[in-house]
Design a protein around this motif. Structure first.
Motif: not given
Length: 189
Positions: A85-92, A59-63
């Motif tokens: 396979i399911v891919l999500l962007n959970e920063t949104e 959830l923090d990506g490159d953090g």
């Protein structure tokens, strides 16, 4: 004197016409931003078996925090699983389903799978891109005898799908850029 005025006029006119060109060659084309993928969920289903779910979430990506990897349980020996396979962007909020983008841009993406130390083989399942090349959002995993090892999943952006071996899942000649890559420790029993 008229010659000097005429030369000055021509010089200034040349500068004006050159500086006001409506040539759009220097304008950059449409930029296709890379997908932000925070979560990859791989669900494997086999008749008479409990589903196995592999998941990575970052959830923090490159953090500074490492991705959280989970494996719901072991695989059954000598069994064929159907995988998706399911891919999500959970920063949104709500989470953006990146899987839909991969399906829309199917010619520009391909998943590659690797089994290391574990008795398992992969095969692509459709749908393919419009050129008949695999995308890899759907696949089969066939397990053999009991073993322990790892399964790796790699999504490449703009791979060379026509390169030797790429259509059968060999990442060696694929090229392109890695959008997401994760390795899970698994057991077949």
């Amino acid at each position: 004197m008229k010659s000097i005025k005429l030369l000055a006029f021509l010089f200034i006119s040349t500068l004006v016409f050159t500086g006001c060109s409506d040539d759009d060659d220097n304008v950059p084309g449409e930029v296709n931003e890379e997908e932000v993928i925070t979560t990859m969920t791989i669900t494997l289903t086999a008749t008479g078996q409990t589903d196995v779910v592999l998941r990575t979430q970052d959830l923090d990506g490159d953090g500074p925090n490492a991705p959280v990897l989970t494996v719901s349980g072991p695989f059954a020996a000598n069994t064929t699983y159907t995988g998706s396979i399911v891919l999500l962007n959970e920063t949104e909020s709500p989470a953006e389903n990146i899987t839909e983008e991969i399906e829309e841009e199917d010619e520009e993406h391909q998943f590659f799978y690797t089994a290391t130390g574990v008795n398992a083989t992969f095969a692509y399942a459709g749908p393919n891109d419009e050129n008949g090349n695999p995308v890899g959002l759907n696949f089969t995993l066939t397990t053999g005898a009991a073993s322990t090892g790892s399964l790796s999943f790699t999504l490449r952006h703009e791979p060379m799908k026509t390169a030797t071996g790429v259509s059968t899942g060999d990442i060696t000649n694929a090229g392109g850029e890695t959008d997401i890559e994760t390795t899970f420790s698994v057991t077949v029993q």
